[in-house]
Design a protein around this motif. Structure first.
Motif, mmCIF file in Angstrom:
data_model
loop_
_atom_site.group_PDB
_atom_site.id
_atom_site.type_symbol
_atom_site.label_atom_id
_atom_site.label_comp_id
_atom_site.label_asym_id
_atom_site.label_seq_id
_atom_site.Cartn_x
_atom_site.Cartn_y
_atom_site.Cartn_z
ATOM 1 N N MET A 1 -61.593 7.665 92.635
ATOM 2 C CA MET A 1 -61.417 9.052 92.194
ATOM 3 C C MET A 1 -62.205 9.243 90.899
ATOM 4 O O MET A 1 -62.229 8.377 90.045
ATOM 5 C CB MET A 1 -59.935 9.349 91.991
ATOM 6 C CG MET A 1 -59.664 10.795 91.715
ATOM 7 S SD MET A 1 -57.914 11.244 91.672
ATOM 8 C CE MET A 1 -57.407 10.870 93.325
ATOM 9 N N ASN A 2 -62.832 10.393 90.784
ATOM 10 C CA ASN A 2 -63.610 10.723 89.590
ATOM 11 C C ASN A 2 -62.706 10.854 88.370
ATOM 12 O O ASN A 2 -61.494 10.928 88.482
ATOM 13 C CB ASN A 2 -64.351 12.051 89.803
ATOM 14 C CG ASN A 2 -65.374 11.952 90.900
ATOM 15 O OD1 ASN A 2 -66.040 10.944 91.049
ATOM 16 N ND2 ASN A 2 -65.491 13.001 91.684
ATOM 17 N N GLN A 3 -63.330 10.912 87.187
ATOM 18 C CA GLN A 3 -62.592 11.168 85.953
ATOM 19 C C GLN A 3 -61.874 12.509 86.090
ATOM 20 O O GLN A 3 -62.495 13.512 86.447
ATOM 21 C CB GLN A 3 -63.561 11.194 84.769
ATOM 22 C CG GLN A 3 -62.921 11.435 83.439
ATOM 23 C CD GLN A 3 -62.045 10.281 82.993
ATOM 24 O OE1 GLN A 3 -62.249 9.154 83.375
ATOM 25 N NE2 GLN A 3 -61.059 10.602 82.183
ATOM 26 N N LEU A 4 -60.585 12.538 85.824
ATOM 27 C CA LEU A 4 -59.797 13.758 85.991
ATOM 28 C C LEU A 4 -59.977 14.683 84.794
ATOM 29 O O LEU A 4 -59.941 14.241 83.647
ATOM 30 C CB LEU A 4 -58.320 13.418 86.144
ATOM 31 C CG LEU A 4 -57.954 12.523 87.326
ATOM 32 C CD1 LEU A 4 -56.465 12.226 87.299
ATOM 33 C CD2 LEU A 4 -58.368 13.149 88.630
ATOM 34 N N HIS A 5 -60.178 15.973 85.075
ATOM 35 C CA HIS A 5 -60.242 16.969 84.006
ATOM 36 C C HIS A 5 -59.911 18.344 84.583
ATOM 37 O O HIS A 5 -60.121 18.597 85.772
ATOM 38 C CB HIS A 5 -61.617 16.984 83.339
ATOM 39 C CG HIS A 5 -62.727 17.377 84.263
ATOM 40 N ND1 HIS A 5 -63.341 16.492 85.104
ATOM 41 C CD2 HIS A 5 -63.319 18.574 84.490
ATOM 42 C CE1 HIS A 5 -64.276 17.110 85.805
ATOM 43 N NE2 HIS A 5 -64.275 18.377 85.455
ATOM 44 N N LEU A 13 -60.472 15.312 94.414
ATOM 45 C CA LEU A 13 -59.213 14.577 94.308
ATOM 46 C C LEU A 13 -58.917 13.912 95.653
ATOM 47 O O LEU A 13 -58.049 14.336 96.408
ATOM 48 C CB LEU A 13 -58.080 15.512 93.881
ATOM 49 C CG LEU A 13 -58.276 16.175 92.524
ATOM 50 C CD1 LEU A 13 -57.222 17.247 92.290
ATOM 51 C CD2 LEU A 13 -58.249 15.135 91.421
ATOM 52 N N ASP A 14 -59.650 12.870 95.944
ATOM 53 C CA ASP A 14 -59.539 12.174 97.219
ATOM 54 C C ASP A 14 -58.166 11.552 97.414
ATOM 55 O O ASP A 14 -57.602 10.964 96.495
ATOM 56 C CB ASP A 14 -60.584 11.055 97.310
ATOM 57 C CG ASP A 14 -61.997 11.575 97.268
ATOM 58 O OD1 ASP A 14 -62.231 12.677 97.791
ATOM 59 O OD2 ASP A 14 -62.863 10.877 96.709
ATOM 60 N N GLY A 15 -57.657 11.691 98.626
ATOM 61 C CA GLY A 15 -56.438 10.994 99.008
ATOM 62 C C GLY A 15 -55.137 11.588 98.515
ATOM 63 O O GLY A 15 -54.088 11.012 98.760
ATOM 64 N N VAL A 16 -55.180 12.706 97.827
ATOM 65 C CA VAL A 16 -53.920 13.313 97.377
ATOM 66 C C VAL A 16 -53.345 14.170 98.497
ATOM 67 O O VAL A 16 -54.059 14.629 99.388
ATOM 68 C CB VAL A 16 -54.093 14.163 96.089
ATOM 69 C CG1 VAL A 16 -54.610 13.310 94.949
ATOM 70 C CG2 VAL A 16 -54.967 15.370 96.327
ATOM 71 N N VAL A 17 -52.051 14.358 98.456
ATOM 72 C CA VAL A 17 -51.364 15.179 99.452
ATOM 73 C C VAL A 17 -50.888 16.448 98.762
ATOM 74 O O VAL A 17 -50.064 16.396 97.846
ATOM 75 C CB VAL A 17 -50.167 14.418 100.070
ATOM 76 C CG1 VAL A 17 -49.412 15.310 101.045
ATOM 77 C CG2 VAL A 17 -50.635 13.137 100.739
ATOM 78 N N LEU A 36 -50.903 12.788 91.413
ATOM 79 C CA LEU A 36 -52.145 12.047 91.228
ATOM 80 C C LEU A 36 -51.864 10.569 90.961
ATOM 81 O O LEU A 36 -50.807 10.230 90.428
ATOM 82 C CB LEU A 36 -52.921 12.634 90.042
ATOM 83 C CG LEU A 36 -53.307 14.099 90.170
ATOM 84 C CD1 LEU A 36 -53.868 14.600 88.846
ATOM 85 C CD2 LEU A 36 -54.309 14.275 91.290
ATOM 86 N N PRO A 37 -52.794 9.708 91.305
ATOM 87 C CA PRO A 37 -52.647 8.306 90.913
ATOM 88 C C PRO A 37 -52.493 8.239 89.389
ATOM 89 O O PRO A 37 -53.180 8.947 88.663
ATOM 90 C CB PRO A 37 -53.962 7.666 91.351
ATOM 91 C CG PRO A 37 -54.489 8.566 92.416
ATOM 92 C CD PRO A 37 -54.033 9.945 92.043
ATOM 93 N N GLY A 38 -51.569 7.480 88.929
ATOM 94 C CA GLY A 38 -51.315 7.414 87.498
ATOM 95 C C GLY A 38 -50.202 8.346 87.053
ATOM 96 O O GLY A 38 -49.822 8.342 85.893
ATOM 97 N N GLY A 39 -49.704 9.195 87.968
ATOM 98 C CA GLY A 39 -48.524 9.997 87.669
ATOM 99 C C GLY A 39 -48.740 11.429 87.265
ATOM 100 O O GLY A 39 -47.783 12.162 87.110
#
Length: 78
Positions: A1-5, A13-17, A36-39
């Motif tokens: 997943m790319n850097q979130l911003h 946001l790959d793989g999120v539901v 998101l991964p990481g909460g």
């Protein structure tokens, strides 16, 4: 997943539901949320699923939800 911003394309946001409230309008006028991964939590406009996503921490989302439940935004309802 790319850097979130904030404002990043929701498609990155790959793989999120994504999920929305069961109170949502059948015509699709609602927001969707994804853990998101990481909460963190991402929010997007359901009418523009490839558009921007807003990224929040769990604490930020908790403060917002408590404000909604407490009536802080009732004057915004049309």
């Amino acid at each position: 997943m790319n850097q979130l911003h904030n404002g990043m394309s929701a498609t990155l946001l790959d793989g999120v539901v994504w999920r929305k409230s069961h109170f949502s309008n059948p015509s699709g006028n609602c927001v969707e949320l994804a853990v998101l991964p990481g909460g963190g939590v991402a929010i997007r406009n359901s009418r523009d699923p490839e558009g921007p996503a807003l990224i929040y921490t769990r604490r930020e989302l908790d403060a917002f939800v408590r404000g909604v439940k407490g009536g802080d935004f009732d004057d915004l309802i049309v």
